[in-house]
Motif scaffolding. Structure first.
Motif, PDB file in Angstrom:
ATOM      1  N   UNK A  40       0.902  -1.264   0.053  1.00 24.19           N
ATOM      2  CA  UNK A  40       0.031  -0.141   0.012  1.00 24.19           C
ATOM      3  C   UNK A  40       0.942   1.215  -0.136  1.00 24.19           C
ATOM      4  N   UNK A  69       0.335   3.918  -1.117  1.00 19.69           N
ATOM      5  CA  UNK A  69      -0.219   5.445  -1.155  1.00 19.69           C
ATOM      6  C   UNK A  69      -0.865   5.854   0.263  1.00 19.69           C
ATOM      7  N   UNK A  70      -0.186   4.881   1.442  1.00 19.61           N
ATOM      8  CA  UNK A  70      -0.328   5.343   2.649  1.00 19.61           C
ATOM      9  C   UNK A  70       0.464   6.288   3.135  1.00 19.61           C
ATOM     10  N   UNK A  71       0.282   7.509   3.577  1.00 16.78           N
ATOM     11  CA  UNK A  71       0.990   8.427   4.377  1.00 16.78           C
ATOM     12  C   UNK A  71       0.861   8.110   5.893  1.00 16.78           C
ATOM     13  N   UNK A  72       0.594   9.268   6.553  1.00 20.25           N
ATOM     14  CA  UNK A  72       0.728   9.318   8.340  1.00 20.25           C
ATOM     15  C   UNK A  72      -0.472   8.158   8.735  1.00 20.25           C
ATOM     16  N   UNK A  73      -0.124   7.732   9.783  1.00 16.78           N
ATOM     17  CA  UNK A  73      -1.264   6.909  10.334  1.00 16.78           C
ATOM     18  C   UNK A  73      -0.882   7.176  11.832  1.00 16.78           C
ATOM     19  N   UNK A  74      -2.199   7.203  12.497  1.00 15.70           N
ATOM     20  CA  UNK A  74      -2.084   7.506  14.053  1.00 15.70           C
ATOM     21  C   UNK A  74      -3.150   6.589  14.530  1.00 15.70           C
ATOM     22  N   UNK A  75      -2.757   5.975  15.682  1.00 12.74           N
ATOM     23  CA  UNK A  75      -3.769   5.234  16.428  1.00 12.74           C
ATOM     24  C   UNK A  75      -4.224   5.669  17.797  1.00 12.74           C
ATOM     25  N   UNK A  76      -5.363   5.920  17.928  1.00 12.34           N
ATOM     26  CA  UNK A  76      -6.010   6.388  19.277  1.00 12.34           C
ATOM     27  C   UNK A  76      -6.881   5.384  19.800  1.00 12.34           C
ATOM     28  N   UNK A 103      -8.103   4.084  13.971  1.00 12.83           N
ATOM     29  CA  UNK A 103      -7.052   4.468  13.289  1.00 12.83           C
ATOM     30  C   UNK A 103      -7.226   5.540  12.285  1.00 12.83           C
ATOM     31  N   UNK A 104      -6.337   6.411  12.041  1.00 10.53           N
ATOM     32  CA  UNK A 104      -6.703   7.679  11.322  1.00 10.53           C
ATOM     33  C   UNK A 104      -5.405   7.477  10.306  1.00 10.53           C
ATOM     34  N   UNK A 105      -5.730   7.433   9.013  1.00  9.28           N
ATOM     35  CA  UNK A 105      -4.865   7.157   7.976  1.00  9.28           C
ATOM     36  C   UNK A 105      -4.819   8.417   6.822  1.00  9.28           C
ATOM     37  N   UNK A 106      -3.910   8.789   6.437  1.00  6.14           N
ATOM     38  CA  UNK A 106      -3.886   9.513   5.153  1.00  6.14           C
ATOM     39  C   UNK A 106      -3.590   8.681   4.117  1.00  6.14           C
ATOM     40  N   UNK A 107      -4.387   8.585   3.143  1.00 12.58           N
ATOM     41  CA  UNK A 107      -4.259   7.564   1.957  1.00 12.58           C
ATOM     42  C   UNK A 107      -4.432   8.511   0.875  1.00 12.58           C
ATOM     43  N   UNK A 108      -3.380   8.385  -0.096  1.00 11.44           N
ATOM     44  CA  UNK A 108      -3.512   9.132  -1.456  1.00 11.44           C
ATOM     45  C   UNK A 108      -4.397   8.384  -2.384  1.00 11.44           C
ATOM     46  N   UNK A 132     -10.016  -0.170  -0.718  1.00 15.50           N
ATOM     47  CA  UNK A 132      -8.471  -0.398  -0.296  1.00 15.50           C
ATOM     48  C   UNK A 132      -8.445  -0.418   1.179  1.00 15.50           C
TER      49      UNK A 132
END
Lengths: 79, 79
Positions: free
Chosen positions: A30, A32-39, B42-47, B57
């Motif tokens: 994957x 195209x995945x940038x930043x990920x934060x887990x809360x 989970x917060x993701x930045x996805x292009x 995806x």
């Protein structure tokens, strides 16, 4: 009464778990995945009739136990 | 594109972390606290430009890495 607490690290605090997951996702293809934060989201059943009283009480629970005030913010949602 | 994934244990699966927190809250004097469940968000930045494609995806990411299909359910929210 159902209460939901959203706990998240402040934006300027690194999230090593999120960084690890982001790298694992890219390793899986994957790209195209940038930043990920887990809360975390905490759901509580709290006995009480006045939502304002319950919310104030849950805020003290966050300050004392549920969140780390040094690096986390929290949001209390009734219902 | 911002994507949020809510991961939670199925209702019939025990949540030992939630049980421990519930007990700790009662030990602190919050006698009116019942069940506690701890989930992750989970917060993701996805292009990507097409929300439907990104959502599909991210669902595969959940099945492969982000959630445990044996005991957890997930929900994908775009935006």
């Amino acid at each position: 009464m159902k209460v939901t607490v959203h706990v998240h690290r402040r934006p300027d605090i690194a999230d090593p778990q999120g960084t690890t997951v982001a790298r694992a996702l890219r390793d899986l293809g994957y790209e195209n995945v940038g930043k990920v934060r887990i809360n975390r989201t905490i759901e509580l059943d709290v006995q009480g009739t006045d939502p304002a009283v319950v919310e104030a009480e849950v805020r003290t629970m966050c300050e004392r136990l549920l969140a780390n005030p040094v690096m986390e913010d929290f949001e209390v949602v009734i219902g």
